[in-house]
Design a protein around this motif. Structure first.
Motif, PDB file in Angstrom:
ATOM      1  N   ASP A 184       0.832  -1.197   0.000  1.00  0.00           N
ATOM      2  CA  ASP A 184       0.000   0.000   0.000  1.00  0.00           C
ATOM      3  C   ASP A 184       0.871   1.252   0.000  1.00  0.00           C
ATOM      4  O   ASP A 184       1.721   1.441   0.878  1.00  0.00           O
ATOM      5  N   ASN A 185       0.666   2.095  -0.997  1.00  0.00           N
ATOM      6  CA  ASN A 185       1.411   3.344  -1.165  1.00  0.00           C
ATOM      7  C   ASN A 185       2.911   3.144  -1.328  1.00  0.00           C
ATOM      8  O   ASN A 185       3.687   4.064  -1.067  1.00  0.00           O
ATOM      9  N   ARG A 186       3.328   1.932  -1.715  1.00  0.00           N
ATOM     10  CA  ARG A 186       4.744   1.659  -1.978  1.00  0.00           C
ATOM     11  C   ARG A 186       4.864   1.062  -3.373  1.00  0.00           C
ATOM     12  O   ARG A 186       4.677   1.765  -4.343  1.00  0.00           O
ATOM     13  N   PHE A 187       5.186  -0.204  -3.456  1.00  0.00           N
ATOM     14  CA  PHE A 187       5.396  -0.880  -4.731  1.00  0.00           C
ATOM     15  C   PHE A 187       5.255  -2.378  -4.522  1.00  0.00           C
ATOM     16  O   PHE A 187       5.225  -2.855  -3.392  1.00  0.00           O
ATOM     17  N   VAL A 188       5.187  -3.124  -5.611  1.00  0.00           N
ATOM     18  CA  VAL A 188       5.140  -4.586  -5.551  1.00  0.00           C
ATOM     19  C   VAL A 188       6.568  -5.126  -5.548  1.00  0.00           C
ATOM     20  O   VAL A 188       6.961  -5.896  -4.686  1.00  0.00           O
ATOM     21  N   ALA A 189       7.349  -4.685  -6.541  1.00  0.00           N
ATOM     22  CA  ALA A 189       8.758  -5.082  -6.637  1.00  0.00           C
ATOM     23  C   ALA A 189       9.525  -3.925  -7.259  1.00  0.00           C
ATOM     24  O   ALA A 189       9.025  -3.264  -8.175  1.00  0.00           O
ATOM     25  N   GLU A 190      10.720  -3.699  -6.744  1.00  0.00           N
ATOM     26  CA  GLU A 190      11.512  -2.585  -7.237  1.00  0.00           C
ATOM     27  C   GLU A 190      12.992  -2.893  -7.039  1.00  0.00           C
ATOM     28  O   GLU A 190      13.379  -3.443  -6.008  1.00  0.00           O
ATOM     29  N   VAL A 191      13.807  -2.537  -8.023  1.00  0.00           N
ATOM     30  CA  VAL A 191      15.254  -2.677  -7.888  1.00  0.00           C
ATOM     31  C   VAL A 191      15.758  -1.409  -7.219  1.00  0.00           C
ATOM     32  O   VAL A 191      15.485  -0.298  -7.690  1.00  0.00           O
ATOM     33  N   LYS A 192      16.460  -1.592  -6.108  1.00  0.00           N
ATOM     34  CA  LYS A 192      16.949  -0.446  -5.338  1.00  0.00           C
ATOM     35  C   LYS A 192      18.461  -0.520  -5.210  1.00  0.00           C
ATOM     36  O   LYS A 192      19.040  -1.594  -5.226  1.00  0.00           O
ATOM     37  N   GLU A 193      19.061   0.631  -5.062  1.00  0.00           N
ATOM     38  CA  GLU A 193      20.512   0.734  -4.908  1.00  0.00           C
ATOM     39  C   GLU A 193      20.830   0.939  -3.423  1.00  0.00           C
ATOM     40  O   GLU A 193      20.276   1.830  -2.781  1.00  0.00           O
ATOM     41  N   TYR A 194      21.711   0.095  -2.888  1.00  0.00           N
ATOM     42  CA  TYR A 194      22.139   0.191  -1.489  1.00  0.00           C
ATOM     43  C   TYR A 194      23.654   0.056  -1.423  1.00  0.00           C
ATOM     44  O   TYR A 194      24.272  -0.575  -2.285  1.00  0.00           O
ATOM     45  N   PRO A 195      24.277   0.617  -0.386  1.00  0.00           N
ATOM     46  CA  PRO A 195      25.719   0.464  -0.228  1.00  0.00           C
ATOM     47  C   PRO A 195      26.092  -0.966   0.184  1.00  0.00           C
ATOM     48  O   PRO A 195      25.245  -1.708   0.711  1.00  0.00           O
ATOM     49  N   GLN A 196      27.333  -1.343  -0.066  1.00  0.00           N
ATOM     50  CA  GLN A 196      27.831  -2.644   0.386  1.00  0.00           C
ATOM     51  C   GLN A 196      27.610  -2.767   1.891  1.00  0.00           C
ATOM     52  O   GLN A 196      27.599  -1.769   2.603  1.00  0.00           O
ATOM     53  N   ALA A 197      27.456  -3.982   2.372  1.00  0.00           N
ATOM     54  CA  ALA A 197      27.259  -4.302   3.793  1.00  0.00           C
ATOM     55  C   ALA A 197      25.895  -3.874   4.328  1.00  0.00           C
ATOM     56  O   ALA A 197      25.696  -3.810   5.542  1.00  0.00           O
ATOM     57  N   THR A 198      24.936  -3.596   3.432  1.00  0.00           N
ATOM     58  CA  THR A 198      23.579  -3.279   3.873  1.00  0.00           C
ATOM     59  C   THR A 198      22.927  -4.538   4.419  1.00  0.00           C
ATOM     60  O   THR A 198      23.027  -5.612   3.826  1.00  0.00           O
ATOM     61  N   LYS A 199      22.269  -4.390   5.555  1.00  0.00           N
ATOM     62  CA  LYS A 199      21.559  -5.508   6.184  1.00  0.00           C
ATOM     63  C   LYS A 199      20.065  -5.407   5.869  1.00  0.00           C
ATOM     64  O   LYS A 199      19.565  -4.340   5.501  1.00  0.00           O
ATOM     65  N   VAL A 200      19.377  -6.513   6.062  1.00  0.00           N
ATOM     66  CA  VAL A 200      17.930  -6.550   5.843  1.00  0.00           C
ATOM     67  C   VAL A 200      17.239  -5.465   6.660  1.00  0.00           C
ATOM     68  O   VAL A 200      16.376  -4.749   6.149  1.00  0.00           O
ATOM     69  N   ILE A 201      17.627  -5.287   7.902  1.00  0.00           N
ATOM     70  CA  ILE A 201      16.992  -4.286   8.765  1.00  0.00           C
ATOM     71  C   ILE A 201      17.180  -2.881   8.213  1.00  0.00           C
ATOM     72  O   ILE A 201      16.314  -2.017   8.377  1.00  0.00           O
ATOM     73  N   ASP A 202      18.291  -2.628   7.523  1.00  0.00           N
ATOM     74  CA  ASP A 202      18.525  -1.310   6.916  1.00  0.00           C
ATOM     75  C   ASP A 202      17.498  -1.031   5.822  1.00  0.00           C
ATOM     76  O   ASP A 202      16.999   0.092   5.694  1.00  0.00           O
ATOM     77  N   VAL A 203      17.166  -2.051   5.041  1.00  0.00           N
ATOM     78  CA  VAL A 203      16.153  -1.905   3.988  1.00  0.00           C
ATOM     79  C   VAL A 203      14.788  -1.670   4.620  1.00  0.00           C
ATOM     80  O   VAL A 203      14.032  -0.805   4.183  1.00  0.00           O
ATOM     81  N   VAL A 204      14.475  -2.420   5.661  1.00  0.00           N
ATOM     82  CA  VAL A 204      13.201  -2.262   6.372  1.00  0.00           C
ATOM     83  C   VAL A 204      13.052  -0.830   6.872  1.00  0.00           C
ATOM     84  O   VAL A 204      12.012  -0.190   6.683  1.00  0.00           O
ATOM     85  N   LYS A 205      14.101  -0.305   7.469  1.00  0.00           N
ATOM     86  CA  LYS A 205      14.064   1.079   7.970  1.00  0.00           C
ATOM     87  C   LYS A 205      13.932   2.069   6.826  1.00  0.00           C
ATOM     88  O   LYS A 205      13.196   3.056   6.931  1.00  0.00           O
ATOM     89  N   ASP A 206      14.653   1.828   5.724  1.00  0.00           N
ATOM     90  CA  ASP A 206      14.592   2.709   4.561  1.00  0.00           C
ATOM     91  C   ASP A 206      13.173   2.799   4.013  1.00  0.00           C
ATOM     92  O   ASP A 206      12.753   3.847   3.533  1.00  0.00           O
ATOM     93  N   LEU A 207      12.421   1.711   4.098  1.00  0.00           N
ATOM     94  CA  LEU A 207      11.051   1.665   3.588  1.00  0.00           C
ATOM     95  C   LEU A 207      10.021   2.120   4.628  1.00  0.00           C
ATOM     96  O   LEU A 207       8.817   2.095   4.369  1.00  0.00           O
ATOM     97  N   ASN A 208      10.484   2.512   5.808  1.00  0.00           N
ATOM     98  CA  ASN A 208       9.593   2.943   6.892  1.00  0.00           C
ATOM     99  C   ASN A 208       8.569   1.881   7.265  1.00  0.00           C
ATOM    100  O   ASN A 208       7.396   2.166   7.490  1.00  0.00           O
ATOM    101  N   ILE A 209       9.039   0.642   7.329  1.00  0.00           N
ATOM    102  CA  ILE A 209       8.190  -0.467   7.766  1.00  0.00           C
ATOM    103  C   ILE A 209       8.546  -0.775   9.216  1.00  0.00           C
ATOM    104  O   ILE A 209       9.723  -0.897   9.557  1.00  0.00           O
ATOM    105  N   ASP A 210       7.539  -0.900  10.059  1.00  0.00           N
ATOM    106  CA  ASP A 210       7.746  -1.249  11.466  1.00  0.00           C
ATOM    107  C   ASP A 210       8.187  -2.709  11.544  1.00  0.00           C
ATOM    108  O   ASP A 210       7.462  -3.600  11.104  1.00  0.00           O
ATOM    109  N   SER A 211       9.364  -2.952  12.091  1.00  0.00           N
ATOM    110  CA  SER A 211       9.895  -4.321  12.152  1.00  0.00           C
ATOM    111  C   SER A 211       8.995  -5.267  12.946  1.00  0.00           C
ATOM    112  O   SER A 211       9.014  -6.477  12.718  1.00  0.00           O
ATOM    113  N   GLU A 212       8.191  -4.725  13.848  1.00  0.00           N
ATOM    114  CA  GLU A 212       7.263  -5.545  14.631  1.00  0.00           C
ATOM    115  C   GLU A 212       6.147  -6.120  13.749  1.00  0.00           C
ATOM    116  O   GLU A 212       5.506  -7.095  14.120  1.00  0.00           O
TER     117      GLU A 212
END
Length: 74
Positions: A13-41
């Motif tokens: 909702d208000n985001r996307f289904v699938a998207e290719v994104k650019e991230y720096p080396q050593a990015t963790k899954v939690i970094d992507v979650v935070k970048d997308l403003n998704i509550d990890s809970e």
């Protein structure tokens, strides 16, 4: 590095289904979650290349990260 991020259910909702994104080396899954403003809970499952992973898992070039919400039923 380029990572394909796939979102499921209401995470789309208000985001996307699938998207290719650019991230720096050593990015963790939690970094992507935070970048997308998704509550990890609210996350039920994360997968990299169709295999379960943890928030601390480091992504690699070309990975496909899938993020699923917690789904309740009853």
């Amino acid at each position: 590095m380029k990572v394909t991020v796939k979102l499921f259910a209401y995470f789309r909702d208000n985001r996307f289904v699938a998207e290719v994104k650019e991230y720096p080396q050593a990015t963790k899954v939690i970094d992507v979650v935070k970048d997308l403003n998704i509550d990890s809970e609210e996350i039920g499952i994360t997968m990299i290349n169709s295999r379960h992973c943890k928030f601390e898992t480091v992504l690699s070039e070309g990975d496909i990260l899938a993020i699923f919400p917690v789904i309740g039923g009853g």
